[in-house]
Each structure stands twice: as C-alpha cells, then as structure tokens.
Design a protein around this motif. Structure first.
Motif, PDB file in Angstrom:
ATOM      1  N   VAL A  83      -6.014  12.824 -11.515  1.00  0.00           N
ATOM      2  CA  VAL A  83      -5.087  12.348 -10.395  1.00  0.00           C
ATOM      3  C   VAL A  83      -5.711  11.182  -9.745  1.00  0.00           C
ATOM      4  O   VAL A  83      -6.195  12.096  -8.913  1.00  0.00           O
ATOM      5  N   LEU A  84      -5.858  10.104 -10.092  1.00  0.00           N
ATOM      6  CA  LEU A  84      -6.160   9.472  -8.479  1.00  0.00           C
ATOM      7  C   LEU A  84      -4.947   8.145  -8.096  1.00  0.00           C
ATOM      8  O   LEU A  84      -4.592   7.565  -8.636  1.00  0.00           O
ATOM      9  N   THR A  85      -4.525   8.804  -6.733  1.00  0.00           N
ATOM     10  CA  THR A  85      -3.132   8.392  -6.442  1.00  0.00           C
ATOM     11  C   THR A  85      -3.277   6.777  -5.888  1.00  0.00           C
ATOM     12  O   THR A  85      -3.898   7.087  -4.589  1.00  0.00           O
ATOM     13  N   GLY A  86      -3.315   5.481  -5.569  1.00  0.00           N
ATOM     14  CA  GLY A  86      -3.365   4.650  -5.524  1.00  0.00           C
ATOM     15  C   GLY A  86      -2.573   3.687  -4.581  1.00  0.00           C
ATOM     16  O   GLY A  86      -1.014   4.024  -5.962  1.00  0.00           O
ATOM     17  N   LEU A  87      -2.116   2.773  -4.021  1.00  0.00           N
ATOM     18  CA  LEU A  87      -1.047   2.253  -3.464  1.00  0.00           C
ATOM     19  C   LEU A  87      -1.032   0.663  -4.605  1.00  0.00           C
ATOM     20  O   LEU A  87      -2.347   0.151  -4.658  1.00  0.00           O
ATOM     21  N   GLY A  88      -0.302   0.512  -5.082  1.00  0.00           N
ATOM     22  CA  GLY A  88      -0.232  -1.581  -5.487  1.00  0.00           C
ATOM     23  C   GLY A  88       1.042  -2.321  -5.040  1.00  0.00           C
ATOM     24  O   GLY A  88       1.994  -1.956  -5.395  1.00  0.00           O
ATOM     25  N   THR A  89       1.044  -2.645  -4.084  1.00  0.00           N
ATOM     26  CA  THR A  89       2.243  -3.386  -2.695  1.00  0.00           C
ATOM     27  C   THR A  89       1.912  -4.311  -2.655  1.00  0.00           C
ATOM     28  O   THR A  89       0.793  -4.852  -2.661  1.00  0.00           O
ATOM     29  N   GLY A  90       3.253  -5.230  -2.017  1.00  0.00           N
ATOM     30  CA  GLY A  90       3.414  -7.106  -2.112  1.00  0.00           C
ATOM     31  C   GLY A  90       2.810  -6.800  -0.333  1.00  0.00           C
ATOM     32  O   GLY A  90       3.024  -7.939   0.001  1.00  0.00           O
ATOM     33  N   ASN A  91       2.443  -5.532   0.165  1.00  0.00           N
ATOM     34  CA  ASN A  91       1.920  -5.691   0.943  1.00  0.00           C
ATOM     35  C   ASN A  91       0.885  -6.573   1.737  1.00  0.00           C
ATOM     36  O   ASN A  91       0.006  -5.760   0.380  1.00  0.00           O
ATOM     37  N   LEU A  92       0.875  -6.496   3.185  1.00  0.00           N
ATOM     38  CA  LEU A  92      -0.788  -6.723   3.417  1.00  0.00           C
ATOM     39  C   LEU A  92      -1.317  -5.301   3.851  1.00  0.00           C
ATOM     40  O   LEU A  92      -0.590  -4.653   3.844  1.00  0.00           O
ATOM     41  N   LYS A  93      -2.648  -4.684   3.452  1.00  0.00           N
ATOM     42  CA  LYS A  93      -2.628  -3.462   3.093  1.00  0.00           C
ATOM     43  C   LYS A  93      -2.588  -3.006   5.113  1.00  0.00           C
ATOM     44  O   LYS A  93      -2.336  -2.060   4.866  1.00  0.00           O
TER      45      LYS A  93
END
Length: 187
Positions: free
Chosen positions: A91-101
């Motif tokens: 498992v590789l966990t990442g963000l998928g967010t509407g926020n700016l980095k």
C-alpha cells in the motif's frame, strides 16, 4: 476563515464564503468563486495569485486558532487506519485533496497525519477533482516506477464530489461523512 480574511484584505466583502459552497471544490475553484462573489468578476491572474498569497499567509494562524478553540478535530479511527495502511508493503498512501499543496500540509500539521502522505494530487494541480486524483496516481507511479491500474486505487473521500471524481477515474471509493458531505447528494 482564512479565505474570508484574504478577500476582505483585498477590499472585498466580509464573510464572502457564506455566499457559495466550498465543500468538495478545489482551492483554485474556491478562490475564483470568492473573488467573483466579492468583486462581481473573475480575478485577473495577478489578483488570483495575490489572493492565494494572502490566504497562505493567514492560514497558519487560523489553523492554530481552530486547534486552540477545539474546532480542529481528528475523525475517530483515521489515525489507527493510517497506521495500519502504512505498515502494509503493498500500500502506498497519498493525498487527493482540493487544497493547495502548502495548505494541505498546514491543515494536516496539528493532527500529525502529514507523515503518512509522501505524495499527492492537490487543488493547485487543477480546478477539477478528477484531475487532482489522476495527478496523485501519476506521482505514485513515479515513486513505484510502474503503472498503476485504476482498480488498484482506493479513494477515501468526505463529499459527494470525491465520489464523482473517483468514479470518473474508475477508482474504488470509500466515503466518510463526518461533517462535510451530504448523504442526500450521494448517488
């Protein structure tokens, strides 16, 4: 609150975010909507960048204030869930967010969750949520050095817009409605 203050600091109306829906949209879309609601037109590129700059300058103070006033909450079970995922080799966990980095990591800071997310797709990558998710997967592929099939991707979201974006990309979706999403809007 930070966006309200940033718009007001540019001469716009107070509490401008009361006039449109923020949840589930990218920061870029929210900045455009806020500016348009305040000034009656879309921002020029220079104005957009100024709004972004003001927002990022104000945000750390607003996050600290939210923590102090106990408005900053960690959704029950998320820390345990992330801990379990982080121990799994496959498992590789990442963000998928509407926020700016930068704003994403600022907002995650007090929770300690940022350590779980080494990559992501961000609102600064696109106005569209599905492109944000695609960018996150692209960055994961670079880390792994291999292609990732859509059926290998699981998205944990908190609004109906997350569901729509994940479906558009052919990804699996898990929805956590804890304060943001609207169950009536989920299809």
């Amino acid at each position: 609150r930070a966006l309200n203050r940033a718009v007001a600091g540019m001469g716009g109306k107070d509490n401008i975010c009361n006039f449109f829906e923020l949840q589930g949209s990218t920061d870029n879309a929210n900045f455009t909507s806020a500016f348009q609601a305040a000034f009656g037109r879309k921002p020029a590129k220079k104005e957009f960048l100024e709004l972004q700059k003001r927002y990022l300058k104000i945000l750390p103070e607003e996050v600290a204030k939210a923590v102090k006033e106990k408005r900053y909450i960690k959704i029950k079970g998320i820390e345990r869930f992330l801990g379990i995922l982080s121990k799994r080799e496959e498992v590789l966990t990442g963000l998928g967010t509407g926020n700016l980095k930068e704003s994403a990591y600022l907002k995650l800071g007090p929770s300690g969750f940022s350590r779980y997310f080494l990559f992501g797709g961000f609102g600064s990558d696109s106005f569209k949520r599905e492109k944000v998710l695609l960018k996150a997967v692209e960055r994961a592929e670079k880390i792994l050095g291999e292609k990732i099939k859509p059926e290998q991707v699981y998205v944990v979201g908190d609004t109906e817009k997350d569901i729509e974006a994940a479906k558009h990309c052919g990804y699996h979706i898990v929805i956590v409605l804890d304060g943001f999403g609207d169950l009536k809007k989920i299809k």
